[in-house]
Enzyme design. Structure first.
Site, PDB file in Angstrom:
ATOM      1  N   LYS A 146      44.058  36.242  40.869  1.00  8.74           N
ATOM      2  CA  LYS A 146      42.744  36.062  40.260  1.00  8.74           C
ATOM      3  C   LYS A 146      42.043  37.392  40.020  1.00  8.74           C
ATOM      4  O   LYS A 146      41.067  37.449  39.277  1.00  8.74           O
ATOM      5  CB  LYS A 146      41.881  35.166  41.149  1.00  8.74           C
ATOM      6  CG  LYS A 146      41.733  35.663  42.569  1.00  8.74           C
ATOM      7  CD  LYS A 146      41.198  34.571  43.469  1.00  8.74           C
ATOM      8  CE  LYS A 146      41.265  34.933  44.939  1.00  8.74           C
ATOM      9  NZ  LYS A 146      40.971  33.802  45.813  1.00  8.74           N
ATOM     10  N   LYS A 186      44.013  47.932  51.084  1.00  9.60           N
ATOM     11  CA  LYS A 186      42.643  47.768  50.600  1.00  9.60           C
ATOM     12  C   LYS A 186      41.863  49.079  50.660  1.00  9.60           C
ATOM     13  O   LYS A 186      40.960  49.300  49.850  1.00  9.60           O
ATOM     14  CB  LYS A 186      41.927  46.672  51.394  1.00  9.60           C
ATOM     15  CG  LYS A 186      42.438  45.274  51.052  1.00  9.60           C
ATOM     16  CD  LYS A 186      41.536  44.187  51.616  1.00  9.60           C
ATOM     17  CE  LYS A 186      41.975  42.816  51.143  1.00  9.60           C
ATOM     18  NZ  LYS A 186      41.102  41.735  51.654  1.00  9.60           N
ATOM     19  N   LYS A 224      52.986  38.908  40.904  1.00 11.44           N
ATOM     20  CA  LYS A 224      52.434  37.655  41.413  1.00 11.44           C
ATOM     21  C   LYS A 224      51.143  37.313  40.667  1.00 11.44           C
ATOM     22  O   LYS A 224      50.345  38.191  40.348  1.00 11.44           O
ATOM     23  CB  LYS A 224      52.136  37.797  42.912  1.00 11.44           C
ATOM     24  CG  LYS A 224      51.711  36.513  43.587  1.00 11.44           C
ATOM     25  CD  LYS A 224      51.527  36.736  45.092  1.00 11.44           C
ATOM     26  CE  LYS A 224      51.053  35.475  45.784  1.00 11.44           C
ATOM     27  NZ  LYS A 224      50.859  35.684  47.243  1.00 11.44           N
TER      28      LYS A 224
END
Length: 339
Positions: free
Chosen positions: A208, A123, A205
């Site tokens: 969203k 991140k 994968k």
């Protein structure tokens, strides 16, 4: 840690803790991999589910959108079968014990342990303009979430296993220094099952956060939208509904169809023998849309009944705080804090 599949019937129910961030969107991958399973384990375990809106703020949020998404995420859990009468369902930020315990855990967590967290590294690279302290200490907040409720099990995917292992390390350290404070949690891995890949790229994968909305199917997508997305799903130029090298797109659609129907690969191949990809894509789309229709309808009904949602939130919070306060008080007393 060993894979846990079912709670022994003769024993007192074990405690399960899990949460979902209020992102404003739940894909069929999230549904199959997490939320659907939560509804199914309520009979086996004493479940505590939270809307993890504190965790969501490691990324900048628009306040009105965060409030809206938090309420919708709560309604979505109920629409997917989580029962507030059988499980504790609450909003994380409403319970101050989470951040209060987090501070104590921070003081028993080493800098090096947090810096080795894979998710922090990932991140930090993705949000390089906002590598904040909350992102760095995210794992200790997750540890507080788990330890507050003396959770025995935490449903996780492989990407969260490291955080549960850190939670165990912190709990073991504090138990050793301060006495027996915490239950040692274990990972609760889902049954081997569906790993749902993107419809536009079956090697990735389903997510969203994918900028292409055609890559994922959301639980709340209207039926026409669901069917349209499946019709445009990437496949190969061959024929035959079966798993094989080079047929990753068809393999992904078979995985989805199997997850929503319970049919095996052999049954799916036999069902569509002699039929083309178009027929198969349409069948997958219609099946997914029809299975999710009651969820969409229940969600819409819940969102029209704000009084009911508020009452459920309040009741869930009361139950959560009653349990978490016992842990928080025990820890604070052992540390030497005034209460």
């Amino acid at each position: 840690m060993s894979e846990v599949m079912a709670a022994p019937a003769a024993e007192k129910k074990k405690v399960v803790l899990s949460g979902i961030q209020p992102s404003g969107l739940i894909t069929i991958g999230n549904y199959l991999g997490a939320v659907k399973n939560w509804a199914e384990i309520q009979e086996q375990y004493r479940c505590v589910f939270m809307i993890a809106n504190l965790h969501a703020t490691t990324v900048r949020q628009e306040p009105a959108a965060l409030r809206k998404n938090t309420l919708e995420a709560y309604a979505m859990l109920l629409a997917c079968g989580v029962d507030p009468k059988r499980s504790i369902v609450f909003v994380q930020s409403q319970n101050p014990h989470h951040t209060e315990l987090m501070w104590a855990l921070n003081c028993y967590t080493q800098f090096g342990e947090l810096s080795r967290m894979t998710q922090f590294k990932d991140k930090s690279a993705r949000y390089a303009d906002n590598v904040n302290a909350g992102l760095f200490t995210y794992p200790t907040l997750m540890a507080a979430d788990i330890l507050l409720y003396q959770a025995d099990y935490v449903p996780v995917g492989i990407d969260q296993k490291q955080h549960v292992e850190l939670t165990r390390d912190i709990a073991q350290r504090m138990n050793g220094v301060l006495g027996n404070l915490f239950t040692m949690p274990e990972c609760l891995f889902p049954k081997a099952g569906a790993k749902i890949m993107a419809l536009t790229d079956p090697t990735k994968k389903m997510s969203k956060s994918d900028p292409n909305p055609k890559s994922y199917v959301a639980v709340l997508d209207p039926k026409d939208t669901v069917i349209k997305k499946f019709k445009s799903a990437v496949t190969d130029s061959g024929s035959g509904i079966c798993r094989a090298e080079g047929k990753e797109g068809i393999g992904n659609l078979m995985t989805i169809y199997s997850a929503f129907t319970g049919k095996s690969d052999e049954e799916i191949t036999a069902e569509f023998e002699g039929r083309g990809y178009g027929d198969f894509k349409l069948a997958v789309g219609e099946t997914v849309a029809d299975v999710l229709a009651p969820v969409r309808e229940r969600f819409a009904a819940l969102m029209r009944d704000r009084a009911y949602l508020d009452a459920c939130c309040a009741e869930g919070l009361e139950q959560a705080m009653r349990i978490s306060q016992r842990t928080r008080d025990k820890v604070y007393k052992k540390i030497g804090f005034f209460l």
